[in-house]
Scaffold this motif. Structure first.
Motif, PDB file in Angstrom:
ATOM      1  N   PRO A   1      19.365 -12.756  23.193  1.00 50.22           N
ATOM      2  CA  PRO A   1      20.158 -12.037  24.189  1.00 50.22           C
ATOM      3  C   PRO A   1      21.651 -12.067  23.826  1.00 50.22           C
ATOM      4  CG  PRO A   1      18.597 -13.497  25.264  1.00 50.22           C
ATOM      5  CD  PRO A   1      18.542 -13.804  23.796  1.00 50.22           C
ATOM      6  N   GLY A   2      22.292 -10.922  23.975  1.00 47.94           N
ATOM      7  CA  GLY A   2      23.724 -10.812  23.686  1.00 47.94           C
ATOM      8  C   GLY A   2      24.042 -10.483  22.241  1.00 47.94           C
ATOM      9  N   SER A   3      23.067 -10.551  21.344  1.00 47.68           N
ATOM     10  CA  SER A   3      23.316 -10.224  19.940  1.00 47.68           C
ATOM     11  C   SER A   3      23.254  -8.702  19.761  1.00 47.68           C
ATOM     12  CB  SER A   3      22.295 -10.911  19.030  1.00 47.68           C
ATOM     13  OG  SER A   3      21.028 -10.326  19.188  1.00 47.68           O
ATOM     14  N   PRO A   4      23.833  -8.173  18.669  1.00 47.99           N
ATOM     15  CA  PRO A   4      23.785  -6.723  18.450  1.00 47.99           C
ATOM     16  C   PRO A   4      22.361  -6.160  18.374  1.00 47.99           C
ATOM     17  CG  PRO A   4      25.374  -7.730  16.975  1.00 47.99           C
ATOM     18  CD  PRO A   4      24.642  -8.852  17.661  1.00 47.99           C
ATOM     19  N   GLY A   5      21.400  -6.953  17.951  1.00 48.62           N
ATOM     20  CA  GLY A   5      20.008  -6.509  17.874  1.00 48.62           C
ATOM     21  C   GLY A   5      19.152  -7.090  18.979  1.00 48.62           C
ATOM     22  N   GLU A   6      19.738  -7.277  20.162  1.00 45.93           N
ATOM     23  CA  GLU A   6      19.025  -7.904  21.273  1.00 45.93           C
ATOM     24  C   GLU A   6      17.617  -7.326  21.427  1.00 45.93           C
ATOM     25  OE1 GLU A   6      19.413  -7.740  26.018  1.00 45.93           O
ATOM     26  OE2 GLU A   6      21.146  -8.626  25.011  1.00 45.93           O
ATOM     27  N   ASN A   7      16.656  -8.227  21.542  1.00 41.87           N
ATOM     28  CA  ASN A   7      15.239  -7.867  21.561  1.00 41.87           C
ATOM     29  C   ASN A   7      14.599  -8.475  22.804  1.00 41.87           C
ATOM     30  OD1 ASN A   7      12.494  -7.566  21.032  1.00 41.87           O
ATOM     31  ND2 ASN A   7      12.479  -9.073  19.384  1.00 41.87           N
ATOM     32  N   CYS A   8      14.832  -7.866  23.956  1.00 41.58           N
ATOM     33  CA  CYS A   8      14.321  -8.419  25.213  1.00 41.58           C
ATOM     34  C   CYS A   8      13.324  -7.496  25.913  1.00 41.58           C
ATOM     35  CB  CYS A   8      15.484  -8.767  26.139  1.00 41.58           C
ATOM     36  SG  CYS A   8      16.423 -10.200  25.563  1.00 41.58           S
ATOM     37  N   GLU A   9      12.797  -6.506  25.213  1.00 43.89           N
ATOM     38  CA  GLU A   9      11.803  -5.601  25.777  1.00 43.89           C
ATOM     39  C   GLU A   9      10.517  -5.669  24.943  1.00 43.89           C
ATOM     40  OE1 GLU A   9      12.193  -3.854  28.593  1.00 43.89           O
ATOM     41  OE2 GLU A   9      14.215  -4.679  28.761  1.00 43.89           O
ATOM     42  N   PRO A  10       9.356  -5.768  25.586  1.00 44.83           N
ATOM     43  CA  PRO A  10       8.108  -5.734  24.832  1.00 44.83           C
ATOM     44  C   PRO A  10       7.888  -4.336  24.253  1.00 44.83           C
ATOM     45  CG  PRO A  10       7.671  -5.850  27.202  1.00 44.83           C
ATOM     46  CD  PRO A  10       9.149  -5.939  27.022  1.00 44.83           C
ATOM     47  N   LEU A  11       7.517  -4.258  22.981  1.00 43.92           N
ATOM     48  CA  LEU A  11       7.363  -2.966  22.314  1.00 43.92           C
ATOM     49  C   LEU A  11       5.932  -2.634  21.918  1.00 43.92           C
ATOM     50  CD1 LEU A  11      10.501  -3.122  20.010  1.00 43.92           C
ATOM     51  CD2 LEU A  11      10.251  -1.911  22.189  1.00 43.92           C
ATOM     52  N   GLY A  12       5.039  -3.616  21.935  1.00 46.19           N
ATOM     53  CA  GLY A  12       3.668  -3.329  21.516  1.00 46.19           C
ATOM     54  C   GLY A  12       3.600  -3.143  20.010  1.00 46.19           C
ATOM     55  N   ASN A  13       2.886  -2.119  19.571  1.00 42.27           N
ATOM     56  CA  ASN A  13       2.748  -1.859  18.146  1.00 42.27           C
ATOM     57  C   ASN A  13       4.044  -1.324  17.549  1.00 42.27           C
ATOM     58  OD1 ASN A  13       0.065  -2.611  18.099  1.00 42.27           O
ATOM     59  ND2 ASN A  13      -0.717  -0.538  18.174  1.00 42.27           N
ATOM     60  N   VAL A  14       4.328  -1.763  16.330  1.00 39.22           N
ATOM     61  CA  VAL A  14       5.439  -1.219  15.543  1.00 39.22           C
ATOM     62  C   VAL A  14       4.872  -0.824  14.178  1.00 39.22           C
ATOM     63  CG1 VAL A  14       7.243  -2.530  16.743  1.00 39.22           C
ATOM     64  CG2 VAL A  14       6.211  -3.484  14.686  1.00 39.22           C
ATOM     65  N   LEU A  15       5.580   0.054  13.506  1.00 41.31           N
ATOM     66  CA  LEU A  15       5.176   0.523  12.190  1.00 41.31           C
ATOM     67  C   LEU A  15       5.922  -0.284  11.146  1.00 41.31           C
ATOM     68  CD1 LEU A  15       3.525   2.883  10.869  1.00 41.31           C
ATOM     69  CD2 LEU A  15       5.704   4.106  10.753  1.00 41.31           C
TER      70      LEU A  15
ATOM     71  N   ASN B   1       0.855  -1.171   0.000  1.00 41.71           N
ATOM     72  CA  ASN B   1       0.000   0.000   0.000  1.00 41.71           C
ATOM     73  C   ASN B   1       0.897   1.228   0.000  1.00 41.71           C
ATOM     74  OD1 ASN B   1      -1.944   2.031   0.920  1.00 41.71           O
ATOM     75  ND2 ASN B   1      -3.199   0.332   1.638  1.00 41.71           N
ATOM     76  N   THR B   2       0.329   2.408  -0.189  1.00 40.78           N
ATOM     77  CA  THR B   2       1.128   3.626  -0.100  1.00 40.78           C
ATOM     78  C   THR B   2       1.176   4.152   1.322  1.00 40.78           C
ATOM     79  OG1 THR B   2      -0.784   4.995  -0.630  1.00 40.78           O
ATOM     80  CG2 THR B   2       0.630   4.304  -2.477  1.00 40.78           C
ATOM     81  N   LEU B   3       0.628   3.371   2.266  1.00 35.72           N
ATOM     82  CA  LEU B   3       0.633   3.754   3.671  1.00 35.72           C
ATOM     83  C   LEU B   3       1.317   2.683   4.508  1.00 35.72           C
ATOM     84  CD1 LEU B   3      -3.059   4.988   4.011  1.00 35.72           C
ATOM     85  CD2 LEU B   3      -1.006   6.378   3.691  1.00 35.72           C
ATOM     86  N   PRO B   4       2.005   3.077   5.591  1.00 29.93           N
ATOM     87  CA  PRO B   4       2.555   2.070   6.504  1.00 29.93           C
ATOM     88  C   PRO B   4       1.424   1.443   7.324  1.00 29.93           C
ATOM     89  CG  PRO B   4       3.028   4.276   7.304  1.00 29.93           C
ATOM     90  CD  PRO B   4       2.337   4.436   5.980  1.00 29.93           C
ATOM     91  N   ARG B   5       1.741   0.343   7.972  1.00 34.98           N
ATOM     92  CA  ARG B   5       0.731  -0.426   8.693  1.00 34.98           C
ATOM     93  C   ARG B   5       1.194  -0.703  10.114  1.00 34.98           C
ATOM     94  NH1 ARG B   5      -2.152  -5.798   6.091  1.00 34.98           N
ATOM     95  NH2 ARG B   5      -4.114  -5.481   7.160  1.00 34.98           N
ATOM     96  N   ILE B   6       0.234  -0.823  11.020  1.00 32.62           N
ATOM     97  CA  ILE B   6       0.528  -1.127  12.422  1.00 32.62           C
ATOM     98  C   ILE B   6       0.583  -2.646  12.600  1.00 32.62           C
ATOM     99  CG2 ILE B   6      -0.320  -0.943  14.792  1.00 32.62           C
ATOM    100  CD1 ILE B   6       0.693   1.721  13.622  1.00 32.62           C
ATOM    101  N   PHE B   7       1.642  -3.103  13.285  1.00 23.20           N
ATOM    102  CA  PHE B   7       1.844  -4.531  13.540  1.00 23.20           C
ATOM    103  C   PHE B   7       2.006  -4.716  15.046  1.00 23.20           C
ATOM    104  CE2 PHE B   7       4.470  -8.292  14.120  1.00 23.20           C
ATOM    105  CZ  PHE B   7       3.932  -9.189  13.219  1.00 23.20           C
ATOM    106  N   ASP B   8       1.257  -5.631  15.644  1.00 25.11           N
ATOM    107  CA  ASP B   8       1.341  -5.914  17.076  1.00 25.11           C
ATOM    108  C   ASP B   8       2.487  -6.882  17.326  1.00 25.11           C
ATOM    109  OD1 ASP B   8       1.038  -6.558  19.739  1.00 25.11           O
ATOM    110  OD2 ASP B   8      -1.008  -7.307  19.543  1.00 25.11           O
TER     111      ASP B   8
END
Length: 132
Positions: free
Chosen positions: A107-121, A62-69
């Motif tokens: 955990p320990g990787s350069p893109g460590e993802n250990c926090e809940p973020l909710g919606n992302v674009l 689409n020409t618009l971004p979308r919300i992802f949970d």
């Protein structure tokens, strides 16, 4: 391949304002500028217009971004499938394991993802009707 943004900070300057930044605004995509909850799967454009922000997407469905949970990347509510590599937190986080998968968020990787973020674009992948 998806593009995802967890939050966006920008300098809010009302019209005719001096060059200095009046206010730093952070948008996290869970609520619009008026404080209303934004539903996952929604395409967004002017939800933050009162803050001076309009969104567009290029290269996706689409020409618009979308919300992802990111807390429900499998789309168990409305969608039959999703994108677990966009889930937060990563399933291997010991303190707060979540639905995210992939070595980039471990955990320990350069893109460590250990926090809940909710919606992302995201920029919706071409050819897919579900957020991914």
């Amino acid at each position: 391949r998806s593009l995802d943004v967890t939050s966006l900070s920008f300098c809010y300057q009302p019209e005719l304002a001096p060059a200095a930044c009046d206010e730093l605004v952070t948008v996290d995509f869970n609520k619009d500028a008026e404080g209303n909850t934004i539903e996952a799967g929604r395409y967004v454009k002017d939800e933050w217009l009162s803050l001076g922000m309009t969104l567009q997407a290029k290269g996706g469905e689409n020409t618009l971004p979308r919300i992802f949970d990111s807390g429900n990347p499998g789309g168990e509510t409305r969608y039959a499938c999703g994108d677990s590599d966009l889930g937060t937190p990563n399933e291997k986080c010991s303190k707060n394991p979540g639905p995210g998968r992939g070595i980039g968020g471990e955990p320990g990787s350069p893109g460590e993802n250990c926090e809940p973020l909710g919606n992302v674009l995201i920029v919706q992948e071409p050819g897919s009707r579900v957020p991914r």
